[in-house]
Design a protein around this motif. Structure first.
Motif, PDB file in Angstrom:
ATOM      1  N   SER A 202       0.989  -1.117  -0.025  1.00 29.11           N
ATOM      2  CA  SER A 202      -0.009   0.196  -0.022  1.00 29.11           C
ATOM      3  C   SER A 202       0.943   1.113  -0.089  1.00 29.11           C
ATOM      4  N   VAL A 203       0.497   2.295  -0.764  1.00 25.92           N
ATOM      5  CA  VAL A 203       1.267   3.715  -1.036  1.00 25.92           C
ATOM      6  C   VAL A 203       0.439   4.641  -0.529  1.00 25.92           C
ATOM      7  N   VAL A 204       1.004   5.360   0.559  1.00 20.94           N
ATOM      8  CA  VAL A 204       0.235   6.637   0.803  1.00 20.94           C
ATOM      9  C   VAL A 204       1.147   7.805   0.313  1.00 20.94           C
ATOM     10  N   GLY A 205       0.571   8.880  -0.324  1.00 18.43           N
ATOM     11  CA  GLY A 205       1.230   9.742  -0.902  1.00 18.43           C
ATOM     12  C   GLY A 205       0.667  10.485  -1.909  1.00 18.43           C
ATOM     13  N   SER A 206       1.381  11.260  -2.866  1.00 17.95           N
ATOM     14  CA  SER A 206       0.921  12.283  -3.707  1.00 17.95           C
ATOM     15  C   SER A 206       0.416  11.799  -4.938  1.00 17.95           C
ATOM     16  N   ILE A 207      -0.399  12.213  -5.730  1.00 17.73           N
ATOM     17  CA  ILE A 207      -0.853  11.801  -6.897  1.00 17.73           C
ATOM     18  C   ILE A 207      -0.943  13.311  -7.702  1.00 17.73           C
TER      19      ILE A 207
ATOM     20  N   LEU B 133      10.256  20.171 -16.699  1.00 17.83           N
ATOM     21  CA  LEU B 133      11.256  20.519 -17.906  1.00 17.83           C
ATOM     22  C   LEU B 133      12.212  19.334 -17.895  1.00 17.83           C
ATOM     23  N   VAL B 134      12.163  18.604 -19.325  1.00 17.15           N
ATOM     24  CA  VAL B 134      12.994  17.691 -19.532  1.00 17.15           C
ATOM     25  C   VAL B 134      14.067  17.841 -20.552  1.00 17.15           C
ATOM     26  N   ASP B 135      15.349  17.557 -20.662  1.00 13.16           N
ATOM     27  CA  ASP B 135      16.261  17.675 -21.718  1.00 13.16           C
ATOM     28  C   ASP B 135      16.507  16.599 -22.357  1.00 13.16           C
ATOM     29  N   SER B 136      17.227  16.666 -23.570  1.00 15.96           N
ATOM     30  CA  SER B 136      17.664  15.403 -24.315  1.00 15.96           C
ATOM     31  C   SER B 136      18.386  14.272 -23.755  1.00 15.96           C
ATOM     32  N   ASP B 137      18.770  14.663 -22.579  1.00 16.57           N
ATOM     33  CA  ASP B 137      19.559  13.430 -21.801  1.00 16.57           C
ATOM     34  C   ASP B 137      18.651  12.998 -20.575  1.00 16.57           C
ATOM     35  N   GLY B 138      17.324  13.273 -20.575  1.00 11.18           N
ATOM     36  CA  GLY B 138      16.621  12.794 -19.429  1.00 11.18           C
ATOM     37  C   GLY B 138      16.510  13.587 -18.191  1.00 11.18           C
ATOM     38  N   GLU B 139      17.485  14.611 -18.158  1.00 15.90           N
ATOM     39  CA  GLU B 139      17.547  15.534 -16.912  1.00 15.90           C
ATOM     40  C   GLU B 139      16.373  16.353 -16.809  1.00 15.90           C
ATOM     41  N   ASN B 140      16.117  16.552 -15.447  1.00 15.59           N
ATOM     42  CA  ASN B 140      14.890  17.214 -15.432  1.00 15.59           C
ATOM     43  C   ASN B 140      14.870  18.402 -14.492  1.00 15.59           C
ATOM     44  N   GLN B 141      14.081  19.412 -14.440  1.00 16.79           N
ATOM     45  CA  GLN B 141      13.627  20.299 -13.430  1.00 16.79           C
ATOM     46  C   GLN B 141      12.198  20.275 -13.137  1.00 16.79           C
ATOM     47  N   ILE B 142      11.620  20.262 -11.880  1.00 20.00           N
ATOM     48  CA  ILE B 142      10.076  20.116 -11.630  1.00 20.00           C
ATOM     49  C   ILE B 142       9.762  21.035 -10.521  1.00 20.00           C
ATOM     50  N   VAL B 143       8.555  21.709 -10.741  1.00 18.48           N
ATOM     51  CA  VAL B 143       8.063  22.811  -9.798  1.00 18.48           C
ATOM     52  C   VAL B 143       6.428  21.848  -9.378  1.00 18.48           C
ATOM     53  N   VAL B 144       6.302  21.589  -8.227  1.00 22.53           N
ATOM     54  CA  VAL B 144       5.148  20.992  -7.917  1.00 22.53           C
ATOM     55  C   VAL B 144       4.058  21.853  -7.192  1.00 22.53           C
ATOM     56  N   CYS B 145       2.899  21.910  -7.747  1.00 18.73           N
ATOM     57  CA  CYS B 145       1.635  22.707  -6.952  1.00 18.73           C
ATOM     58  C   CYS B 145       1.070  21.478  -6.356  1.00 18.73           C
ATOM     59  N   PRO B 146       0.752  21.345  -4.977  1.00 15.54           N
ATOM     60  CA  PRO B 146       0.295  20.238  -4.335  1.00 15.54           C
ATOM     61  C   PRO B 146      -1.147  19.990  -4.496  1.00 15.54           C
ATOM     62  N   GLY B 147      -1.928  21.160  -4.435  1.00 16.60           N
ATOM     63  CA  GLY B 147      -3.257  21.249  -4.662  1.00 16.60           C
ATOM     64  C   GLY B 147      -3.927  20.094  -3.674  1.00 16.60           C
ATOM     65  N   ALA B 148      -4.695  19.237  -4.022  1.00 19.84           N
ATOM     66  CA  ALA B 148      -5.378  18.035  -3.411  1.00 19.84           C
ATOM     67  C   ALA B 148      -4.450  17.336  -2.506  1.00 19.84           C
ATOM     68  N   ASN B 149      -3.271  17.195  -2.832  1.00 21.79           N
ATOM     69  CA  ASN B 149      -2.344  16.411  -1.980  1.00 21.79           C
ATOM     70  C   ASN B 149      -2.171  16.821  -0.470  1.00 21.79           C
ATOM     71  N   GLY B 150      -2.604  18.204  -0.328  1.00 19.00           N
ATOM     72  CA  GLY B 150      -2.627  18.754   0.818  1.00 19.00           C
ATOM     73  C   GLY B 150      -3.704  18.189   1.870  1.00 19.00           C
ATOM     74  N   SER B 151      -4.705  17.631   1.352  1.00 23.88           N
ATOM     75  CA  SER B 151      -5.820  16.951   1.941  1.00 23.88           C
ATOM     76  C   SER B 151      -5.773  15.566   2.101  1.00 23.88           C
ATOM     77  N   VAL B 152      -4.808  14.960   1.825  1.00 21.58           N
ATOM     78  CA  VAL B 152      -4.629  13.542   2.331  1.00 21.58           C
ATOM     79  C   VAL B 152      -4.928  13.159   3.591  1.00 21.58           C
ATOM     80  N   SER B 153      -5.962  12.288   3.859  1.00 22.84           N
ATOM     81  CA  SER B 153      -6.513  11.885   5.030  1.00 22.84           C
ATOM     82  C   SER B 153      -6.337  10.307   5.218  1.00 22.84           C
ATOM     83  N   LEU B 154      -6.375   9.750   6.563  1.00 25.35           N
ATOM     84  CA  LEU B 154      -6.344   8.301   6.686  1.00 25.35           C
ATOM     85  C   LEU B 154      -7.642   7.877   7.391  1.00 25.35           C
ATOM     86  N   GLU B 155      -8.539   8.739   7.283  1.00 23.96           N
ATOM     87  CA  GLU B 155      -9.867   8.517   7.756  1.00 23.96           C
ATOM     88  C   GLU B 155     -10.497   7.421   7.152  1.00 23.96           C
TER      89      GLU B 155
END
Length: 306
Positions: free
Chosen positions: A20-25, A112-134
């Motif tokens: 089971s995985v608990v985390g971001s989508i 952002l991904v270059d031709s070698d597969g290297e990347n830069q990422i900016v994440v906007c969490p949105g609904a991930n801030g509402s993850v609950s174990l209820e």
């Protein structure tokens, strides 16, 4: 009162039935260009695509493709992106019953991904801030895998509720609540994260990836096992490779493999992942990777004589 330290023994293959995985989508919006821009620079000629992502979802999908089953606990919005991501996970074989639909935008990653597969990422969490174990429960025969892309208090509560084997992929790197670290049976990081989280030097069981230099397992700071990297010349995307490695390592340990063989399996899975342009790459079965990396009789004999 001090927190009981959990056992760092390998998962028993006779008891592990699911991951089971608990985390971001997230919805990944990816622009692939010849190179990554410098600050203030515009790079043209990129190709845009949208695809499922998020470290949690990536790990759950990888686990389902490797083993035929996994469960995801997380949250998406009531928007079209949320429905698309749910359909993608379900199509890959992930149990999505514990994914909530909340009144927030579905998490989004701008990549952002270059031709070698290297990347830069900016994440906007949105609904991930509402993850609950209820309403979520974990059985004794489950391994549970978390990351640090959701609130760390949620991760800590997951660790407290886990009856089986609890694994933390401590990414992105951040100071870890002491109790959370004490409750980890296994922590998985890359070499940069290992250096940025000093407390890991004393953790009972830590797996560290070194890119082209392979991976290793440390017990209380002592290097006890390692496996070389699989050389890849046709790299398409590195984003989902670490997540595929995490899922594969937990499942490999759950299959009863010793540490070096489990690392070799996870390295092979990560190598296949970087050949795929998707953040949730197509993978073969876990059994395929186990057999492909099984030490030869000659190698075992050589090890026995050392």
């Amino acid at each position: 009162m001090s927190t009981p330290v959990r056992s760092a023994a390998p998962i028993s293959p006779s008891t592990l039935t699911t991951l089971s995985v608990v985390g971001s989508i997230n919805l990944d919006i990816t622009a692939t260009a010849s190179r990554l821009p410098s600050p203030g620079e515009t790079v043209g000629g990129a190709v845009l695509r949208q695809q499922p992502g998020g470290k949690g979802a990536n790990q759950a999908v990888a686990a389902a493709r490797l083993s035929g089953r996994s469960r995801m606990v997380g949250a998406v919005g009531q928007d079209d992106a949320g429905r698309t991501l749910l359909d993608a996970m379900a199509g890959a074989g992930v149990d999505i019953q514990d994914i909530a639909r909340v009144d927030a935008a579905t998490g989004t990653a701008l990549v952002l991904v270059d031709s070698d597969g290297e990347n830069q990422i900016v994440v906007c969490p949105g609904a991930n801030g509402s993850v609950s174990l209820e309403g979520v429960a974990f059985a004794e025969d489950e391994a549970v895998l978390c990351q640090l892309e959701v609130d760390q208090d949620v991760v800590l509560e997951t660790a407290r509720r886990t009856k089986g084997f609890f694994v933390l992929n401590a990414a992105p790197a951040a100071p870890i609540i002491p109790e959370l670290l004490e409750r980890c049976d296994l922590v998985i990081v890359n070499e940069t994260e290992y250096a940025l989280i000093p407390a890991l030097k004393n953790a009972p069981l830590v797996a560290v990836t070194y890119g082209g230099d392979g991976s290793a397992i440390f017990v209380h700071g002592e290097r006890v096992a390692e496996a070389p990297a699989v050389k890849v010349t046709d790299i398409a995307n590195t984003i989902g490779a670490g997540d595929a490695f995490c899922a594969a390592l937990v499942l490999a340990l759950g299959s009863g493999l010793e540490h070096s063989h489990a690392l070799a399996v996870a390295n092979a899975v990560g190598a296949d992942a970087v050949r795929d342009s998707s953040s949730q790459p197509a993978l073969k079965s876990l059994e395929h990777y186990i057999e492909a990396t099984r030490p030869s009789d000659a190698a075992l004999s050589a090890d026995a004589t050392r």
